[in-house]
Design an enzyme around this catalytic site. Structure first.
Site, mmCIF file in Angstrom:
data_model
loop_
_atom_site.group_PDB
_atom_site.id
_atom_site.type_symbol
_atom_site.label_atom_id
_atom_site.label_comp_id
_atom_site.label_asym_id
_atom_site.label_seq_id
_atom_site.Cartn_x
_atom_site.Cartn_y
_atom_site.Cartn_z
ATOM 1 N N GLU A 1 -12.275 -9.823 8.751
ATOM 2 C CA GLU A 1 -10.977 -9.192 9.049
ATOM 3 C C GLU A 1 -10.235 -10.104 10.029
ATOM 4 O O GLU A 1 -10.775 -10.451 11.081
ATOM 5 C CB GLU A 1 -11.183 -7.807 9.668
ATOM 6 N N HIS B 1 -8.272 -8.343 0.980
ATOM 7 C CA HIS B 1 -7.498 -7.108 1.189
ATOM 8 C C HIS B 1 -6.233 -7.442 1.971
ATOM 9 O O HIS B 1 -6.199 -8.434 2.694
ATOM 10 C CB HIS B 1 -8.341 -6.060 1.901
ATOM 11 N N GLU B 2 -5.211 -6.619 1.799
ATOM 12 C CA GLU B 2 -3.879 -6.908 2.349
ATOM 13 C C GLU B 2 -3.469 -8.336 1.969
ATOM 14 O O GLU B 2 -3.074 -9.141 2.825
ATOM 15 C CB GLU B 2 -3.829 -6.716 3.871
ATOM 16 N N GLU C 1 -9.162 3.928 -0.009
ATOM 17 C CA GLU C 1 -9.271 4.162 1.436
ATOM 18 C C GLU C 1 -8.248 5.201 1.912
ATOM 19 O O GLU C 1 -8.489 5.893 2.893
ATOM 20 C CB GLU C 1 -9.110 2.859 2.211
ATOM 21 N N GLU D 1 -6.968 -6.527 -3.083
ATOM 22 C CA GLU D 1 -6.417 -5.183 -2.972
ATOM 23 C C GLU D 1 -4.948 -5.287 -3.391
ATOM 24 O O GLU D 1 -4.648 -5.435 -4.561
ATOM 25 C CB GLU D 1 -6.615 -4.686 -1.543
ATOM 26 N N HIS E 1 -17.780 -9.768 5.737
ATOM 27 C CA HIS E 1 -16.397 -9.336 5.942
ATOM 28 C C HIS E 1 -15.713 -10.210 6.986
ATOM 29 O O HIS E 1 -16.277 -10.472 8.043
ATOM 30 C CB HIS E 1 -16.397 -7.872 6.406
ATOM 31 N N GLU F 1 0.838 -1.203 0.000
ATOM 32 C CA GLU F 1 0.000 0.000 0.000
ATOM 33 C C GLU F 1 0.872 1.253 0.000
ATOM 34 O O GLU F 1 0.842 2.066 0.921
ATOM 35 C CB GLU F 1 -0.965 -0.050 1.184
HETATM 36 C C1 NOJ Z 1 -8.271 -2.445 5.309
HETATM 37 C C2 NOJ Z 1 -9.099 -2.743 4.110
HETATM 38 O O1 NOJ Z 1 -8.396 -2.420 2.939
HETATM 39 C C3 NOJ Z 1 -10.380 -1.965 4.227
HETATM 40 O O2 NOJ Z 1 -11.157 -2.138 3.065
HETATM 41 C C4 NOJ Z 1 -11.120 -2.396 5.452
HETATM 42 O O3 NOJ Z 1 -12.253 -1.598 5.601
HETATM 43 C C5 NOJ Z 1 -10.246 -2.248 6.688
HETATM 44 N N1 NOJ Z 1 -8.976 -2.861 6.480
HETATM 45 C C6 NOJ Z 1 -10.874 -2.866 7.919
HETATM 46 O O4 NOJ Z 1 -10.788 -4.259 7.868
HETATM 47 CA CA CA Z 2 -5.966 -1.998 2.789
#
Ligand code: NOJ
Ligand code: CA
Length: 681
Positions: free
Chosen positions: A390, A458-459, A483, A477, A388, A181
């Site tokens: 995370e 993502h990540e 973001e 991503e 989601h 990023e």
């Molecule tokens: C980073 C992600 O790129 C983003 O899309 C997400 O909202 C946040 N992390 C929280 O998990």
């Molecule tokens: Ca991110």
């Protein structure tokens, strides 16, 4: 599918084949089908090397191949050639979704097997494939008594570049490992330290070479380190993220490495669509991919990034049942296929990053969010709920729950997840790009496939074409996305014009375009955004990004209130996310790009053009449109006084009749763009 394969195995030393390389002594040659690219391979004083040239011009000078092992001698010297195999392939295959529908795999292959002349007499092979758009090669370590379990300390592959090319790069060697990023920089190869791939290299006077990899499934991702000893030595070498003990890759023979890819194009416009890596991945393991649907989606997301809502519980908790239903309603009313909900599950309260998501549950919802009710509500309205996940890099916690969570989602009719890996390393210290995480990402994709679930990560680790084998791996991503405009310093206007020629060559990007409230105003009573938070594009450019930065899942990223009464939202509703054909009309890395794409299964074309901080006028011929018919061009252009800083929302929306013989003048404001839908008149 039509395959034309010609195989001939030569037991005799290939050096004895005059036909393959007249006059070049101990080297073998492999030509691309169009005859323009040549790979030369040979063993010289016990060292196996390869070189690549195009139209007689050297691109990669003779470069070493081999490995250094932990606990065993290096395998890169004292070698002799054992045998060679050649093949030619010309076949066309179809993607269930993508930047193009049909992909031609047209290449010639040369597999070179070498062995140590003395000692352990270990052996390995390197297979080279020469396509018209570049070269791929990978190592094969066959099963053998003296090479069984192994630990790669270093991959000794070299890319000795013939030119001090201008590299477009993001760093890989920061003290805190990052997740791709970063903003891109450009500099001569001889100035590089350690960088990520895809690495685009502009050679003086053309061509452009892009170094990357394909089929990364059980190895560490390849960063590239400049190891040149002086300015005339432009050698790059793979830099692989290690396990805790310093070993880069562990394995057991038989073993094959990922492909190292060298994409070659005369001009930037020819880099996309990039299919070299796809052709080097195995065919789909999902027999019937009919359930996998590209889609646009909205979501409870941007509101958190700009401080309107929160992931954790509290008075501003974003993921409430009521709000989720509003987003589902908005999606249904506007033809968006999905709704993402973040912050729905237990675990966000407190320091979720510092504890590596210790408290994250992937099945238990917060009390004000009824997962079952929202899933049912979405299903009834034909909207996919995107759940989601995370992880905060708490991988053990996630893997422990994976089967149970996916089983639950499936039972609720949920067919899509967005995963996240916010943190610098796993709790145990593994990097996103190391073998441990590569294995994890694969495990999630394969488990998701079993449950009929698609993944948007993502990540992530970088895309290496796994979508061919696992088309449920929809998007990811792996770049500095939208973001960052909500905080974190933002993205300068040139950013997306670089992404197109670098990150996008790996595969689709979930950039999340479509922010309409570009200045990020706040309704009164909510916290102010940090001063620098704003989107540094015009509104027309936000629309153009849907076409330029392709992804089979594209977000309408703003809070839905921002779309109320906005005529420009029509384009977000209309634009396709799955493409039959892609044509880059004009482009220069870091300056501008204009691309036209034909929607799959629809008689429509879309055009997206974007520029950096400079205003530009592009003249584009419409000869991509089928001839002999009239088309309506619905244009979303920067208004004459538009500017990404002072007047970003000034947009001119118009319709006009055009034909394939016309040329369009696209006037792009500083930081601007233009989006066009073409439909039959
Ligand atoms: C980073 C992600 O790129 C983003 O899309 C997400 O909202 C946040 N992390 C929280 O998990
Ligand atoms: Ca991110």
């Amino acid at each position: 599918m039509r395959a034309l394969a010609l195989l001939c195995c030569l037991a005799a030393p290939a050096l004895a084949q005059p036909a393959t390389d007249p006059g070049a002594g101990g080297t073998l040659s492999l030509l691309s089908p169009d005859g323009r690219t040549t790979v030369r391979v040979g063993v010289d004083r016990g060292v196996l090397r390869y070189a690549v040239s195009r139209d007689g011009r050297a691109l990669v000078l003779p470069s070493r191949l081999g490995f250094a092992f932990r606990g065993a001698a290096p395998l890169d010297s004292g070698l002799r050639l054992v045998d060679t195999t050649r093949a030619a392939v010309d076949t066309t295959w179809t993607q269930p979704w993508g930047e193009v529908a049909r992909v031609r795999d047209h290449h010639r292959a040369l597999r070179v097997r070498v062995a140590e002349s003395a000692g352990a007499r270990r052996t390995f092979a390197v297979e080279f494939r020469a396509f018209d758009d570049g070269v791929g090669f990978r190592y094969e370590l066959p099963a053998q008594p003296n090479l069984r379990d192994f630990a790669i300390q270093d991959e000794r592959t070299e890319f000795a570049l013939a030119d001090d090319a201008r590299a477009w790069w993001i760093p890989a060697n920061r003290p805190v490992p990052d997740r791709y990023e970063m903003l891109y920089a450009s500099s001569p190869v001889s100035m590089l330290d350690t960088v990520r791939t895809p690495l685009a290299l502009e050679f003086q006077g053309g061509p452009i070479v892009v170094l990357h990899e394909a089929d990364l499934s059980d190895y560490a991702a390849m960063d590239l380190a400049y190891v040149g000893r002086n300015v005339t030595d432009r050698t790059l070498r793979p830099a692989l993220a290690p396990w805790a003990d310093g070993v880069k890759v562990r394995g057991r023979t038989p073993f094959a490495t990922p492909w190292r890819t060298i994409q070659i194009a005369d001009r930037a416009e020819q880099l996309a669509p990039s299919v070299l890596g796809l052709n080097l991945n195995p065919p789909s393991r999902i027999a019937d991919a009919g359930w996998i649907r590209p889609m646009k989606y909205d979501g409870i997301w941007w509101g958190m990034h700009v401080g309107l809502h929160t992931w954790p519980q509290g008075p501003r908790h974003g993921a409430t049942t009521e709000r989720a239903k509003q987003y589902v309603d908005f999606a249904a009313a506007n033809g968006l296929g999905g709704t993402l909900v973040e912050g729905w599950n237990v675990g966000w309260d407190g320091d979720w990053i510092g504890t590596y998501g210790r408290d994250f549950s992937f099945t238990r919802a917060y009390p004000d969010y009824d997962l079952r009710a929202v899933a049912a509500y979405a299903r009834e309205r034909g909207v996919s709920l995107i759940v989601h996940n995370e992880t905060a890099m708490g991988i053990a916690n996630y893997e422990r729950q994976l089967e149970e969570a996916f089983r639950l989602y499936r039972s609720l009719g949920v067919t899509a997840i967005k995963s996240g890996y916010v943190n610098d390393r796993t709790r145990e210290g593994h990097a996103h790009t190391g073998q441990y995480m590569v294995r994890h990402f694969r495990r999630v994709i394969e488990t998701a496939a079993r449950y009929g679930i698609t993944v948007n990560a993502h990540e992530p680790v970088m895309d290496t074409g796994e979508r061919r084998t696992w088309p449920n791996m929809l998007s990811r991503e792996g770049a500095r996305g939208q973001e960052y405009n909500a905080g974190g310093g933002g993205n300068p206007p040139e950013h997306e014009t670089i992404l197109f020629f670098t990150r996008l060559l790996a595969g689709p990007l979930d950039y999340t375009p479509g922010i309409f409230d570009l200045a990020i105003r706040r309704p009164t009573g909510t916290p102010r955004a940090p001063h620098e938070s704003r989107v540094r594009t015009t509104l027309a450019k936000q629309l153009a990004l849907y076409v330029v930065l392709w992804s089979p899942v594209q977000m309408a990223a703003d809070v839905i209130e921002s779309y109320e009464g906005e005529p420009a939202f029509r384009f977000v509703r209309d634009v396709a996310v799955d493409w039959d054909t892609t044509r880059v009309l004009s482009g220069r890395i870091g300056d501008h790009v204009a691309v036209a794409r034909r929607a799959k299964g629809r008689d429509e074309w879309f055009l997206g053009a974007i520029t950096d901080e400079e205003g530009r006028t592009l003249e584009v011929p419409l000869d991509f449109l089928p001839a002999g018919r009239r088309w309506v061009a619905e244009t979303y252009a920067d208004a004459p006084d538009a500017h990404f800083l002072t007047n970003p929302r000034a947009i001119a929306i118009a319709s006009r009749a055009v034909a394939s013989t016309d040329r369009l003048r696209l006037v792009l404001a500083p930081g601007g763009g233009q989006a066009i839908r073409f439909r039959p008149e």
